[in-house]
Design an enzyme around this catalytic site. Structure first.
Site, PDB file in Angstrom:
ATOM      1  N   CYS A 131      33.766  27.737  34.877  1.00  0.00           N
ATOM      2  CA  CYS A 131      34.804  26.843  35.704  1.00  0.00           C
ATOM      3  C   CYS A 131      35.812  26.636  34.071  1.00  0.00           C
ATOM      4  O   CYS A 131      34.380  25.674  33.731  1.00  0.00           O
ATOM      5  CB  CYS A 131      35.364  26.184  37.411  1.00  0.00           C
ATOM      6  SG  CYS A 131      34.480  26.741  38.425  1.00  0.00           S
ATOM      7  N   GLY A 217      31.980  46.138  38.250  1.00  0.00           N
ATOM      8  CA  GLY A 217      31.213  47.507  38.634  1.00  0.00           C
ATOM      9  C   GLY A 217      30.709  48.003  37.786  1.00  0.00           C
ATOM     10  O   GLY A 217      29.501  48.016  36.357  1.00  0.00           O
ATOM     11  N   THR A 266      30.234  44.556  43.259  1.00  0.00           N
ATOM     12  CA  THR A 266      31.182  45.537  43.704  1.00  0.00           C
ATOM     13  C   THR A 266      30.725  46.645  44.415  1.00  0.00           C
ATOM     14  O   THR A 266      32.055  46.915  45.387  1.00  0.00           O
ATOM     15  CB  THR A 266      31.602  45.994  42.039  1.00  0.00           C
ATOM     16  OG1 THR A 266      32.757  44.810  41.613  1.00  0.00           O
ATOM     17  CG2 THR A 266      33.477  46.416  42.834  1.00  0.00           C
TER      18      THR A 266
END
Length: 304
Positions: A131, A217, A266
């Site tokens: 963040c 992924g 994923t």
């Protein structure tokens, strides 16, 4: 429970090395779908922020030939609502609960850590360090000083294990892992997503509402594997590997590179039962190769 699947992440012993990546799996107290949570080594819910926030504007997802770009942000109900409402659904989680938190300053990490460490079910706390800081607009995972300050702030308010989730979008993730270890982290999660973008050439505009996002992924597995290897060669901190894992063979590569556990994300969007299948395949591999404990293969990979 099969003891050959046990793994240690610092002082913690998990019944196996498989867990979801934060933000990719929602827990339901009642049995639901193809995932038996009691079989997982740990449960990692989506990151909690101090105040409520909606996440990024749509569109939030873009598929690639071998991965997924997401710009979800961190939609969060905020700490107060989490403690008053949501936390009750974790009262009887049948495995280790790793609470993920995301702060915008070291002070927020301290507040979130103190509150979440007091939840009886909390086994460990994962610090999502991706963040942007409110003052510098830089992520702690990308700034050595912010990384150190954020972890130290969390460390001062709890004795429970802290896992630092690191970003690959740095010059040397091994250096950041060393800083995390020195600051008081008990383990690192490597890696988070890689910065990426997709453009619709017909509309001549970015697909994602936030323009860029994070690639996950199969495409990032070799990169994630190399970062785990680098961290394992240069630090003594336990590693939870993450990035592109779909099969038990993928898990084994991460373990052999030096990870003590892994997170799967994923792949579960395409096949929700992925984690269950991986557990079955991993058990079969260990049995077939007469491996009686995971630590026999952790970090075993050597150059040919």
């Amino acid at each position: 429970m099969n003891s050959r699947m046990f793994t240690r992440v610092g002082s913690l012993t998990l019944k196996n090395p498989i867990m979801p990546a934060s933000g990719t799996f929602d827990y339901h107290a009642q049995p639901w779908g193809p995932v038996d949570v009691s079989r997982l080594g740990a449960l990692v819910p989506k990151s909690i922020t101090l105040y409520p926030q909606p996440g990024n504007p749509p569109s939030r997802l873009a598929e690639t030939p071998s991965g997924l770009i997401n710009s979800i942000g961190i939609p969060s109900e905020g700490l107060e609502a989490f403690l008053q409402k949501t936390v009750h659904q974790y009262a009887h989680v049948p495995t280790a609960l790793v609470v993920s938190i995301a702060g915008y300053s070291p002070e927020e990490y301290a507040i979130l850590t103190r509150a979440c460490a007091q939840i009886p079910q909390t086994t460990a706390i994962e610090l999502n360090l991706s963040c942007p800081n409110l003052k510098t607009h830089v992520m702690p995972a990308q700034d050595p000083s912010l990384l150190r300050d954020s972890i130290q702030a969390a460390r001062t308010v709890t004795d429970k294990p802290l896992w630092a989730k690191l970003s690959p979008n740095v010059t040397s993730i091994a250096d950041m892992a060393r800083i995390a270890q020195e600051a008081g982290a008990n383990a690192v999660v490597a890696i988070n997503t890689l910065r990426a973008m997709a453009i619709n050439v017909q509309k001549q505009q970015a697909i994602l509402g936030h323009f860029t996002g994070g690639l996950s992924g199969p495409a990032i597995l070799p990169i994630a594997l190399a970062t785990v290897w680098d961290i394992a060669q240069t630090t003594a901190i336990p590693i939870i590997g993450c990035g592109g894992i779909q099969t038990a063979e993928d898990v084994l590569m991460f373990l052999m590179a030096g990870a003590s556990a892994v997170q799967i994300g994923t792949a579960t969007f395409r096949h929700p039962s992925t984690m269950m299948q991986v557990l079955d395949e991993l058990h079969d591999y260990l049995t077939e190769h007469h491996i009686t404990a995971l630590d026999q293969i952790i970090g075993i990979a050597k150059p040919t």
